[in-house]
Design a protein around this motif. Structure first.
Motif, PDB file in Angstrom:
ATOM      1  N   MET A   3       0.677  -1.136  -0.012  1.00 11.11           N
ATOM      2  CA  MET A   3       0.267   0.017   0.038  1.00 11.11           C
ATOM      3  C   MET A   3       0.766   1.115  -0.166  1.00 11.11           C
ATOM      4  SD  MET A   3      -1.467   0.628   3.572  1.00 11.11           S
ATOM      5  CE  MET A   3      -1.935  -0.981   4.276  1.00 11.11           C
ATOM      6  N   ASP A   4       0.189   2.491  -0.546  1.00  8.81           N
ATOM      7  CA  ASP A   4       0.865   3.753  -0.382  1.00  8.81           C
ATOM      8  C   ASP A   4       0.124   4.522   0.758  1.00  8.81           C
ATOM      9  OD1 ASP A   4       2.938   3.088  -2.401  1.00  8.81           O
ATOM     10  OD2 ASP A   4       1.383   3.581  -3.845  1.00  8.81           O
ATOM     11  N   GLY A   5       0.571   4.978   1.603  1.00 10.68           N
ATOM     12  CA  GLY A   5       0.148   5.870   2.464  1.00 10.68           C
ATOM     13  C   GLY A   5       0.827   6.565   3.301  1.00 10.68           C
ATOM     14  N   GLY A   6       0.265   7.272   4.278  1.00 11.61           N
ATOM     15  CA  GLY A   6       1.160   8.070   5.360  1.00 11.61           C
ATOM     16  C   GLY A   6       0.491   8.258   6.589  1.00 11.61           C
ATOM     17  N   LEU A   7       1.245   8.409   7.703  1.00  8.68           N
ATOM     18  CA  LEU A   7       0.717   8.740   8.986  1.00  8.68           C
ATOM     19  C   LEU A   7       1.365   9.844   9.502  1.00  8.68           C
ATOM     20  CD1 LEU A   7       1.032   4.924  10.565  1.00  8.68           C
ATOM     21  CD2 LEU A   7      -0.979   5.878   9.228  1.00  8.68           C
ATOM     22  N   GLN A   8       0.680  10.768  10.040  1.00 12.11           N
ATOM     23  CA  GLN A   8       1.233  11.721  10.999  1.00 12.11           C
ATOM     24  C   GLN A   8       0.779  11.865  12.492  1.00 12.11           C
ATOM     25  OE1 GLN A   8       0.527  15.465   9.200  1.00 12.11           O
ATOM     26  NE2 GLN A   8       1.157  15.015   7.250  1.00 12.11           N
ATOM     27  N   TRP A   9       1.727  12.027  13.261  1.00 10.79           N
ATOM     28  CA  TRP A   9       1.267  11.888  14.695  1.00 10.79           C
ATOM     29  C   TRP A   9       2.008  13.207  15.408  1.00 10.79           C
ATOM     30  CZ3 TRP A   9       3.706   7.822  12.084  1.00 10.79           C
ATOM     31  CH2 TRP A   9       5.144   7.690  12.296  1.00 10.79           C
ATOM     32  N   SER A  10       1.470  13.280  16.559  1.00 13.70           N
ATOM     33  CA  SER A  10       2.108  14.344  17.427  1.00 13.70           C
ATOM     34  C   SER A  10       3.028  13.352  18.360  1.00 13.70           C
ATOM     35  CB  SER A  10       1.100  15.208  18.348  1.00 13.70           C
ATOM     36  OG  SER A  10       0.261  14.180  18.866  1.00 13.70           O
ATOM     37  N   GLY A  11       4.458  13.947  18.581  1.00 13.42           N
ATOM     38  CA  GLY A  11       5.278  13.122  19.351  1.00 13.42           C
ATOM     39  C   GLY A  11       5.662  11.892  18.717  1.00 13.42           C
ATOM     40  N   ALA A  12       5.879  10.840  19.286  1.00 15.08           N
ATOM     41  CA  ALA A  12       6.554   9.616  18.634  1.00 15.08           C
ATOM     42  C   ALA A  12       5.686   8.891  18.228  1.00 15.08           C
ATOM     43  CB  ALA A  12       7.081   8.768  19.987  1.00 15.08           C
ATOM     44  N   PRO A  13       5.951   8.093  17.227  1.00 16.19           N
ATOM     45  CA  PRO A  13       5.253   7.010  16.595  1.00 16.19           C
ATOM     46  C   PRO A  13       4.369   6.109  17.771  1.00 16.19           C
ATOM     47  CG  PRO A  13       7.265   6.867  15.448  1.00 16.19           C
ATOM     48  CD  PRO A  13       7.476   7.893  16.829  1.00 16.19           C
ATOM     49  N   ASP A  14       3.146   5.762  17.181  1.00 14.84           N
ATOM     50  CA  ASP A  14       2.288   5.050  18.106  1.00 14.84           C
ATOM     51  C   ASP A  14       1.591   3.935  17.331  1.00 14.84           C
ATOM     52  OD1 ASP A  14       0.262   4.012  19.571  1.00 14.84           O
ATOM     53  OD2 ASP A  14      -0.779   5.893  19.815  1.00 14.84           O
ATOM     54  N   ALA A  15       2.024   2.535  17.866  1.00 12.11           N
ATOM     55  CA  ALA A  15       1.395   1.606  17.198  1.00 12.11           C
ATOM     56  C   ALA A  15      -0.003   1.304  16.859  1.00 12.11           C
ATOM     57  CB  ALA A  15       1.968   0.043  17.627  1.00 12.11           C
ATOM     58  N   GLN A  16      -0.491   2.348  17.797  1.00  4.62           N
ATOM     59  CA  GLN A  16      -1.989   2.242  17.704  1.00  4.62           C
ATOM     60  C   GLN A  16      -2.685   2.912  16.548  1.00  4.62           C
ATOM     61  OE1 GLN A  16      -4.518   2.579  21.592  1.00  4.62           O
ATOM     62  NE2 GLN A  16      -2.212   2.883  22.553  1.00  4.62           N
ATOM     63  N   HIS A  17      -1.875   3.830  16.082  1.00  7.36           N
ATOM     64  CA  HIS A  17      -2.116   4.687  14.788  1.00  7.36           C
ATOM     65  C   HIS A  17      -1.810   3.783  13.556  1.00  7.36           C
ATOM     66  CE1 HIS A  17      -1.383   8.558  12.584  1.00  7.36           C
ATOM     67  NE2 HIS A  17      -2.400   8.089  12.306  1.00  7.36           N
ATOM     68  N   GLN A  18      -2.831   3.242  12.892  1.00  8.40           N
ATOM     69  CA  GLN A  18      -2.588   2.200  11.778  1.00  8.40           C
ATOM     70  C   GLN A  18      -3.536   2.760  10.582  1.00  8.40           C
ATOM     71  OE1 GLN A  18      -3.234  -1.898  12.737  1.00  8.40           O
ATOM     72  NE2 GLN A  18      -1.730  -1.825  14.270  1.00  8.40           N
ATOM     73  N   LEU A  19      -2.836   2.331   9.498  1.00  7.97           N
ATOM     74  CA  LEU A  19      -3.602   2.375   8.087  1.00  7.97           C
ATOM     75  C   LEU A  19      -3.516   0.856   7.815  1.00  7.97           C
ATOM     76  CD1 LEU A  19      -4.995   3.529   5.409  1.00  7.97           C
ATOM     77  CD2 LEU A  19      -2.822   3.808   4.545  1.00  7.97           C
ATOM     78  N   LYS A  20      -4.795   0.241   7.865  1.00  9.23           N
ATOM     79  CA  LYS A  20      -4.917  -1.205   7.752  1.00  9.23           C
ATOM     80  C   LYS A  20      -5.699  -1.607   6.478  1.00  9.23           C
ATOM     81  CE  LYS A  20      -6.354  -5.219  10.357  1.00  9.23           C
ATOM     82  NZ  LYS A  20      -6.823  -5.818  11.800  1.00  9.23           N
ATOM     83  N   ILE A  21      -5.463  -2.645   5.874  1.00  5.29           N
ATOM     84  CA  ILE A  21      -6.260  -3.252   4.579  1.00  5.29           C
ATOM     85  C   ILE A  21      -6.457  -4.764   4.739  1.00  5.29           C
ATOM     86  CG2 ILE A  21      -6.352  -3.619   2.230  1.00  5.29           C
ATOM     87  CD1 ILE A  21      -4.705  -1.039   1.691  1.00  5.29           C
ATOM     88  N   THR A  22      -7.507  -5.187   4.921  1.00  5.68           N
ATOM     89  CA  THR A  22      -8.167  -6.227   4.753  1.00  5.68           C
ATOM     90  C   THR A  22      -8.632  -6.894   3.607  1.00  5.68           C
ATOM     91  OG1 THR A  22      -8.195  -6.234   7.180  1.00  5.68           O
ATOM     92  CG2 THR A  22      -9.276  -8.172   6.342  1.00  5.68           C
ATOM     93  N   THR A  23      -8.124  -7.574   3.076  1.00  4.58           N
ATOM     94  CA  THR A  23      -8.442  -8.054   1.495  1.00  4.58           C
ATOM     95  C   THR A  23      -9.270  -9.650   1.601  1.00  4.58           C
ATOM     96  OG1 THR A  23      -6.889  -6.899   0.391  1.00  4.58           O
ATOM     97  CG2 THR A  23      -7.774  -8.231  -0.834  1.00  4.58           C
TER      98      THR A  23
END
Length: 200
Positions: free
Chosen positions: A90-110
């Protein structure tokens, strides 16, 4: 004499060129979800179904979830068949305040549906930080000419999330060819002619 040899060689080249085509027709069946968008699906290069939404889908804010769904189908061309999904990216992007957070996800279920044989397979791909953006492989129980991909895209924004963006998906498919009778005859005839000419 030389012209006959070159004609035989050309026949062989034609056979092998057609065997490397590996083409298929692909199209979007449906789009839906918490966004207003359209999508395109293209045969990108060998065995790849490339899906792109328009516009890119962005879900902003923390502690929230949004979903989109894109359904595409493909028919293998000629004697080609799909034998599995090698990789989903996939192509995508995440932005967060502070450190990366594993709860913040872009997920694709096919859900991959083999419409010819009535079989189903699942592939999951996710992005929660740089590098984690692939899923697969899945080997099909039987070769198939007709595949449907039901992609559910989830924007799972954690507590430190600013935004999540989805730009597209690539389904890398394994494909195999069963030579058609006409191709087999042409190949056998070409080989026989080349063998005969070179013996002389």
């Amino acid at each position: 004499m030389k012209s006959a040899k070159w004609a035989a060689f050309a026949a062989l080249v034609t056979c092998f060129a057609s065997a490397e085509a590996g083409n298929f027709n692909v199209w979007v069946v449906e789009t839906s979800g918490d966004f207003t968008f359209s999508a395109t699906a293209n045969y990108f290069e060998f065995g790849i179904n490339e899906i792109r939404p328009s516009p890119n889908l962005t879900h902003a804010g923390s502690n929230s979830v949004a979903r989109a769904r894109i359904v595409t189908e493909a028919l293998a061309v000629g004697s080609w068949a799909f034998t599995g999904e090698r990789l989903l990216t996939m192509d995508g992007g995440l932005q967060w305040s502070g450190a990366p957070d594993a709860q913040h996800q872009l997920k694709i279920t096919t859900l991959v549906k083999d419409l010819q044989n009535g079989l189903e397979y699942n592939v999951v791909s996710y992005l929660d930080r740089n590098g984690a953006h692939w899923g697969g492989p899945v080997n099909f129980s039987l070769p198939t000419n007709h595949v449907r991909w039901e992609d559910t895209i989830e924007f799972i924004n954690g507590p430190s999330a600013v935004s999540t963006t989805y730009q597209g998906t690539n389904h890398y498919m394994n494909m195999a060819q069963t030579p058609e009778p006409a191709s087999l005859l042409a190949l056998a005839g070409g080989l026989a002619l080349v063998r005969r000419r070179f013996r002389r």
